[in-house]
Design an enzyme around this catalytic site. Structure first.
Site, short mmCIF file in Angstrom:
data_model
loop_
_atom_site.label_atom_id
_atom_site.label_comp_id
_atom_site.label_asym_id
_atom_site.label_seq_id
_atom_site.Cartn_x
_atom_site.Cartn_y
_atom_site.Cartn_z
N ARG A 120 0.89 -1.17 0.00
CA ARG A 120 0.00 0.00 0.00
C ARG A 120 0.92 1.21 0.00
NH1 ARG A 120 -5.46 0.25 1.56
NH2 ARG A 120 -6.20 2.26 2.32
N HIS A 178 -6.69 1.10 -7.39
CA HIS A 178 -7.00 0.32 -6.18
C HIS A 178 -7.69 -0.97 -6.63
CE1 HIS A 178 -7.60 -0.74 -2.16
NE2 HIS A 178 -8.34 0.26 -1.71
N GLN A 228 -9.98 -3.47 -4.34
CA GLN A 228 -11.29 -2.90 -3.98
C GLN A 228 -12.30 -3.12 -5.09
OE1 GLN A 228 -12.53 -1.26 -1.10
NE2 GLN A 228 -14.40 -1.66 -2.27
N ASP A 288 -16.93 7.91 -2.90
CA ASP A 288 -15.78 7.68 -2.03
C ASP A 288 -15.47 9.01 -1.36
OD1 ASP A 288 -13.54 6.54 -0.82
OD2 ASP A 288 -12.25 6.82 -2.57
N CYS A 333 -16.34 2.41 -0.62
CA CYS A 333 -15.23 1.56 -0.20
C CYS A 333 -14.86 1.75 1.27
CB CYS A 333 -14.01 1.81 -1.08
SG CYS A 333 -13.29 3.46 -0.93
N ARG A 361 -13.84 -7.79 0.51
CA ARG A 361 -12.42 -7.51 0.34
C ARG A 361 -11.59 -8.75 0.70
NH1 ARG A 361 -10.30 -2.71 0.64
NH2 ARG A 361 -8.65 -3.77 -0.48
#
Length: 345
Positions: A116, A143, A146, A258, A300, A327
């Site tokens: 990450r 991402h 996700q 988001d 998310c 996830r």
């Protein structure tokens, strides 16, 4: 002493869904669903055959995480492996040691890397120099794990809706996602960030139409738009960019948003909140814009009230908590495919 052969095969990485075909993305989703069924509904006991026994996944996070970390560590444990968490206090990517050196050193001792990062160039360099699969747990551009979870959640909802079954009678594994996903429409209302960019390079490839509403000046990367446009041409899905949320949500099956202020953008908060006025997802917005009568909501997480109000977020229309759980299963699927099985042949 007998000499040993060295495996020089380049590992397959998971940097963005743009690198995979539509069938491969569907495979990730289908495998995730099968793992969920086996672990949660059919055999609620640990696997007897643990394919990651004796193997280690380095989990290198330079940014905080709740869902991605819990999903990754629990997925690796389920497969019998060890997730070695290396946070920003343990290892500072590119600070006291170059990314190149870090990638070469860490990959020589582990069987996979979940990273990450900040800039997308960081995950690209890690992958370039790594001798083991690198999975992008988030970069400022993409991402991918996700978006696999989003696809899985959408498939589950459409399957149960169309077959008139409830989620407590799980049967999504009995239908392939290639039968549920094409022809849907997803509306994005929010920032031009890594989530919508990943949606653009994944959804249109699968025949899902996408409409994007973002304020003036908030635009996706040019190369991402080109990929999306090319995929839309191939599949016949529609692609729309607008600054008017009502235009985006028209005929939408799903509305997604988001955060408007990502990590590292805190000093822009006041400016962004002003520019995003009118972009909060509400029942009124969906009604004014003409979303489908049975539209559903995705986010998310973590969520802030200015992005979506409580009426939507905690309603039956919201799929955010199943989406969060998924996830785990989609990350498990990626680990299974790339580390256990060695990638797509």
């Amino acid at each position: 002493m007998t000499s040993l052969s060295i495996n020089n095969k380049k590992p397959q990485h998971f940097i963005t869904t743009a690198d995979f075909t539509a069938e491969q993305l569907l495979d990730f989703v289908q495998v995730a669903i099968q793992h969920k069924v086996q672990a949660k509904y059919q055999y609620p006991t640990p696997l007897t055959d643990l394919p990651l026994t004796g193997k280690t996944l380095a989990v290198m996070f330079s940014k905080r995480s709740t869902r991605t970390r819990v999903a990754t560590e629990s997925a690796v444990a389920y497969l019998g492996g060890h997730a070695m968490f290396l946070g920003s206090q343990d290892i500072q990517l590119g600070v006291n040691e170059s990314l190149l050196d870090t990638s070469r050193v860490v990959s020589s001792m582990v069987d996979g890397i979940m990273a990450r990062v900040g800039g997308h160039h960081e995950i690209e360099l890690l992958a370039k120099e790594s001798t083991v699969p690198v999975i992008n747990a988030l970069s400022d551009k993409y991402h991918p794990t996700q978006i696999l979870a989003d696809l899985m959640t959408i498939h589950e909802y459409i399957h149960h809706r169309d077959n008139n079954t409830s989620s407590d009678q799980y049967s999504a594994h009995t239908q392939h996602p290639r039968e549920t996903l094409p022809g849907l429409k997803v509306a994005w209302v929010g920032d031009a960030n890594n989530i919508i960019q990943e949606i653009l390079v994944a959804f249109l490839k699968l025949g899902i139409s996408v409409s994007v509403a973002a304020p003036t000046g908030y635009v996706c990367d040019e190369d991402v738009i080109k990929i999306a446009q090319a995929d839309a041409q191939k599949t016949g899905a529609s692609l729309l960019f607008t600054t008017i949320p009502e235009e985006a949500v028209k005929d939408a099956d799903f509305i997604i948003t988001d955060t408007w202020v990502s990590m590292g953008q805190e000093d822009e908060k006041a400016k962004r909140l002003k520019e995003f006025e009118g972009y909060q997802v509400t029942m009124d917005l969906a009604n004014r814009g003409g979303a489908k009568p049975n539209w559903r909501f995705l986010h998310c997480l973590p969520r802030k009230p200015e992005e979506v109000d409580d009426e939507v977020f905690y309603s039956d229309r919201s799929l955010v908590f199943p989406e969060a759980e998924n996830r785990k299963w989609t990350i498990l699927s990626v680990i299974d495919r790339l580390i256990v099985k060695g990638g797509f042949q």
